[in-house]
Write a protein that holds these residues in place. Structure first.
Motif, PDB file in Angstrom:
ATOM      1  N   ARG A 239      88.602 180.943  96.635  1.00  0.00           N
ATOM      2  CA  ARG A 239      89.316 181.448  97.281  1.00  0.00           C
ATOM      3  C   ARG A 239      89.279 183.011  96.889  1.00  0.00           C
ATOM      4  O   ARG A 239      90.446 182.506  95.761  1.00  0.00           O
ATOM      5  N   TYR A 240      89.222 184.100  97.331  1.00  0.00           N
ATOM      6  CA  TYR A 240      89.807 185.100  96.579  1.00  0.00           C
ATOM      7  C   TYR A 240      89.527 186.351  97.605  1.00  0.00           C
ATOM      8  O   TYR A 240      88.898 185.921  98.695  1.00  0.00           O
ATOM      9  N   LEU A 241      90.107 187.405  98.434  1.00  0.00           N
ATOM     10  CA  LEU A 241      89.774 188.157  99.058  1.00  0.00           C
ATOM     11  C   LEU A 241      89.963 189.088  98.680  1.00  0.00           C
ATOM     12  O   LEU A 241      90.919 189.223  97.492  1.00  0.00           O
ATOM     13  N   TYR A 242      89.508 190.480  98.297  1.00  0.00           N
ATOM     14  CA  TYR A 242      89.337 191.876  97.116  1.00  0.00           C
ATOM     15  C   TYR A 242      90.079 192.490  98.184  1.00  0.00           C
ATOM     16  O   TYR A 242      90.417 192.825  99.665  1.00  0.00           O
ATOM     17  N   SER A 243      90.539 193.388  97.179  1.00  0.00           N
ATOM     18  CA  SER A 243      91.545 193.921  98.186  1.00  0.00           C
ATOM     19  C   SER A 243      90.371 195.711  98.124  1.00  0.00           C
ATOM     20  O   SER A 243      89.516 195.141  97.659  1.00  0.00           O
ATOM     21  N   ASP A 244      91.412 196.241  98.254  1.00  0.00           N
ATOM     22  CA  ASP A 244      90.853 197.679  99.249  1.00  0.00           C
ATOM     23  C   ASP A 244      90.918 198.446  97.934  1.00  0.00           C
ATOM     24  O   ASP A 244      89.012 199.000  97.962  1.00  0.00           O
ATOM     25  N   LYS A 245      91.377 198.669  96.871  1.00  0.00           N
ATOM     26  CA  LYS A 245      91.435 198.802  95.880  1.00  0.00           C
ATOM     27  C   LYS A 245      89.874 198.859  94.940  1.00  0.00           C
ATOM     28  O   LYS A 245      89.608 199.351  94.512  1.00  0.00           O
ATOM     29  N   GLU A 246      90.195 197.182  94.549  1.00  0.00           N
ATOM     30  CA  GLU A 246      88.588 196.382  94.403  1.00  0.00           C
ATOM     31  C   GLU A 246      87.616 196.714  95.165  1.00  0.00           C
ATOM     32  O   GLU A 246      86.845 197.676  93.828  1.00  0.00           O
TER      33      GLU A 246
END
Length: 295
Positions: A239-246
């Motif tokens: 359960r993880y959502l990559y950020s726009d920055k990543e």
């Protein structure tokens, strides 16, 4: 510049179905796969890790997707050295045992050979349709860098020919010190695609986020950075959502890898809800923007 294909490591996950990502009209297995294939050119079949596929199922996958769509298939657990439930095996191949999980050594030699044969033959419809990318061999955390394990990788590749395999490691020994060069040179020598991964660090199974083209095909898998990486709950583990920055930081690295290989496969394995689909779509957009800028 090679082709970069982006997709996810599942299209049937229960939390994905509950997330609302699929439109109301995509209410059957056929319609869901068809919808997915209109959004992405690539998918990884994760279910084959837990149980060998049926040939008829693979035939339906091939029939229900457009030309040039690609399936990467995860190798069945026992073929990579992981344990599996006895009930995961075809009925006639199941050993008589009270064990909850079995390992390859628990199988009679002929049963092990039959398991290999059936797994590979079940993929024939995908291969015949030109839709089979690679068979992903994700080796277990106890699969360390040593001569016998390198030999097993070569055995795996030979068994699968003419189908292609890709290799993912889960033990840091393959990348400690000078071992990283040794590992990548070994894969290059035998024309085997290396699977670069992004995953939580600091665990026994952790490997660095190294990208490399060791063949004409490169593979990258994004596992996320869940704080619950050791959880037995698969949803919590991924359960993880990559950020726009990543993702913006990853895009140029993926683009550079794409320049070094004829084809690059990027899979998001952060499969909880529609996280993987959202991140895959965003990365596709970023890569298209970079391409449009002439980079």
């Amino acid at each position: 510049m090679g082709e970069i294909r982006v997709g996810t490591a599942s299209w049937t996950d229960k939390t994905l179905l509950a997330s609302g990502w699929y439109p109301n009209g995509a209410n059957t297995a056929e319609k869901r796969l068809g919808y997915y294939a209109r959004q992405f050119p690539l998918v990884e079949v994760d279910a084959t890790y837990y149980a060998p596929p049926a040939e008829q199922t693979a035939r339906l996958w091939a029939q229900r997707t457009p030309d040039h769509f690609t399936f990467n298939v995860k190798a069945f657990a026992l073929l990579t050295g992981h344990p599996a439930k006895p009930t995961a095996l075809p009925t006639d191949l199941r050993p008589e045992t009270d064990k909850k999980n079995i390992y390859p050594n628990d199988l009679k030699p002929q049963v092990y050979e039959d398991l290999w044969s059936r797994f590979l033959s079940a993929l024939d419809p995908l291969a015949d349709a030109g839709k089979l990318g690679v068979i992903l061999f994700q080796f277990p955390p106890w699969f360390t860098i040593r001569k016998s394990n390198k030999q097993y990788i070569l055995e795996v590749a030979e068994r699968c020919k003419p189908l292609r395999v890709a290799v993912e490691f889960r033990h840091q020994s393959w990348f400690a010190g000078d071992n990283a060069d040794e590992t990548l040179d070994f894969l290059r020598e035998h024309d085997l695609p290396f699977v670069g991964v992004d995953m939580p660090q600091g665990y026994r199974s952790s490997v660095p986020p190294l990208l490399a083209a060791t063949s004409d095909l490169a593979v990258v898998r994004f596992h996320g950075h869940s704080d619950n990486w050791t959880s037995h709950d698969i949803q919590e583990k991924f359960r993880y959502l990559y950020s726009d920055k990543e993702l913006a930081e990853w895009a140029p690295r993926i683009r550079q890898l794409g320049d070094e290989a004829d084809q690059t496969h990027v899979l998001f394995n952060n499969c909880a809800g529609d996280n993987a689909q959202r991140n895959a779509a965003e990365l596709m957009s970023l890569l298209e923007s970079e391409s449009g800028d002439g980079q």
